[in-house]
Design an enzyme around this catalytic site. Structure first.
Site, PDB file in Angstrom:
ATOM      1  N   HIS A  10       0.813  -1.216   0.000  1.00 32.38           N
ATOM      2  CA  HIS A  10       0.000   0.000   0.000  1.00 32.38           C
ATOM      3  C   HIS A  10       0.849   1.271   0.000  1.00 32.38           C
ATOM      4  CE1 HIS A  10      -3.304  -2.628   0.446  1.00 32.38           C
ATOM      5  NE2 HIS A  10      -3.007  -2.990   1.689  1.00 32.38           N
ATOM      6  N   CYS A  42      -6.725  -6.654   3.651  1.00 30.54           N
ATOM      7  CA  CYS A  42      -7.964  -6.500   4.425  1.00 30.54           C
ATOM      8  C   CYS A  42      -9.134  -7.208   3.732  1.00 30.54           C
ATOM      9  CB  CYS A  42      -8.285  -5.023   4.643  1.00 30.54           C
ATOM     10  SG  CYS A  42      -8.275  -4.036   3.134  1.00 30.54           S
TER      11      CYS A  42
END
Length: 443
Positions: A10, A42
């Site tokens: 990320h 996630c």
């Protein structure tokens, strides 16, 4: 300007995409150990549970897309050494075995985190798996096809999401955690009690306050999990006991927290002026306390990566800090939290007060109305808001985003009672739950 980026999930992906746009003349090189970038871990439980059928939706970029921006992508390259004085990098191509020596003017550490793997007897048995990246997710899916008894070790977000996924798939599921309740880092007992009750009603075995001592099995595969209190049959075990920052490459070379998280200033710069850090490998200002904290969240990582790009050529935009805001959907319950809970405040030896509101999420004259619980935590001396939690079958999680802003801006509970929120019977009460919390705190 030569910019080296180590890691591209990320924070790394965000940094690279923005730097390629801001500094087209810069020579940007990415070193990534895996064969993919930007995997949304996630969404791992959703992928394992079949909610996400096409895993490509869990990637928002690719090595090819970054290369098209003019970035040199050294995929499946393992960085083994960083010389901060000479500003050089040594890496190995994991496919060919070739050694690579490179130099940098600016180094960006976005090496992320890795699941904690306790030194437990039998942990190397087959079907004792980790849950972090794309390849591990595929392994879990493959091994779970023939599994009937699944044990998840660790009651954090990923752990409870996997428990839900396996139970929905018809597995016999056990959840083990050394703490006395699940999700204890995010929610107070009156919230987690509700989730645990739902789990037990669905036949899930909760083994709280239990520590795994060893795994046993035959023919190389796990068959049971032994704790300090009992034994649980299992043909698949998923370890979700937490994450640690991946920072061994710069240990002793930049300032860190005790857990190894790299400390950065408000411009994402480390104690070495030529090294920046972002994402799960570093610690940033935690607004409820004002001190550095390690809060590995994808949202934090993307923001930090974007800020690195803005600041790598010189201080431009400050990081405003974080509240550790997060949300979770388990079965038909929606929950979210931000900042300090009473539990986390107690662990930090911080004295707080809290007010809890329980009400229907909208007027009772509407055809349906769900029960809702909201808790706001504040400083008893200054009345400054420090944290908030909400749970309901109705989706009220955006209220926690609102309270995150309140914490970030230093709002008090006195002011909270009179903030301008709309009323519309489809959505809320004449006195919004947030307003109710503020009013109750000042009575």
């Amino acid at each position: 300007m030569k910019i080296a980026v180590i890691g591209s999930t990320h924070a790394g992906t965000a940094a690279v995409k923005n730097m390629a746009h801001l500094y087209p003349e810069a020579e940007i090189t990415v070193y990534e150990r895996n064969d993919n970038v930007s995997f949304l871990s996630c969404g791992l439980a959703l992928y394992v549970g079949g909610v996400v059928e096409d895993p490509q939706g869990l990637f928002y970029s690719s090595p090819e897309a970054l290369q098209e921006l003019g970035v040199t992508m050294k995929m499946q390259h393992d960085v083994e050494e960083i010389d901060t004085e000479k500003q050089t990098i040594k890496a190995t191509n994991l496919v060919t075995g070739e050694n690579v020596l490179d130099s940098y003017d600016k180094l960006i550490m976005t090496t992320g985190s890795w699941p904690v793997t306790p030194n437990i007897e039998g942990i190397d048995l087959g079907n004792v798996l980790l849950a972090k990246n794309y390849n591990q997710a595929n392994t879990i899916i493959d091994r779970s096809k023939d599994a009937t008894k699944v044990t998840v070790v660790g009651g954090g977000y990923i752990g409870v999401e996997l428990v839900e996924a396996f139970e929905k798939a018809g597995k016999d599921v056990t959840l083990i955690d050394g703490a006395d309740r699940i999700l204890n880092k995010y929610l107070d007992p009156e919230f987690t009690d509700q989730v645990e009750e739902d789990f037990r009603n669905r036949g899930i075995t909760l083994a709280m306050n239990e520590t795994v001592q060893r795994f046993e099995g035959e023919s190389g595969n796990v068959q049971r999990v032994l704790t300090n209190q009992g034994s649980y049959e299992a043909d698949l075990v998923i370890m979700c006991v937490g994450f640690r920052p991946n920072t061994g490459l710069v240990k002793g070379k930049v300032d860190m927290l005790e857990n190894g998280a790299i400390k950065v200033d408000e411009y994402m710069q480390t104690s070495d002026a030529n090294i920046y850090a972002a994402g799960d490998c570093c610690a940033v200002k935690y607004n409820p306390t004002g001190s550095h904290a390690y809060i590995p969240l994808a949202t934090n990582a993307v923001r930090m990566g974007t800020l690195v790009a803005r600041n790598v050529m010189g201080p431009t935009m400050k990081h405003v800090g974080t509240q550790g805001t997060s949300g979770l959907h388990i079965y038909d319950l929606n929950m979210a939290s931000t900042g300090l809970t009473e539990t986390s405040a107690s662990m930090m030896d911080i004295h707080v007060k809290s007010v809890t509101i329980e009400d229907s999420h909208r007027p009772d004259f509407m055809p349906t109305a769900e029960k809702a619980k909201m808790k706001v935590t504040y400083d008893p001396a200054t009345h400054r808001i420090l944290g908030a939690q909400v749970i309901s079958k109705a989706d009220l999680t955006q209220s926690i985003n609102t309270l995150s802003v309140c914490i970030q801006t230093g709002m008090t509970v006195d002011e909270l009672g009179f903030v301008d929120f709309f009323f519309q019977p489809h959505f809320n009460q004449p006195w919004n739950l947030i307003n109710q919390a503020g009013l109750a705190a000042t009575q």
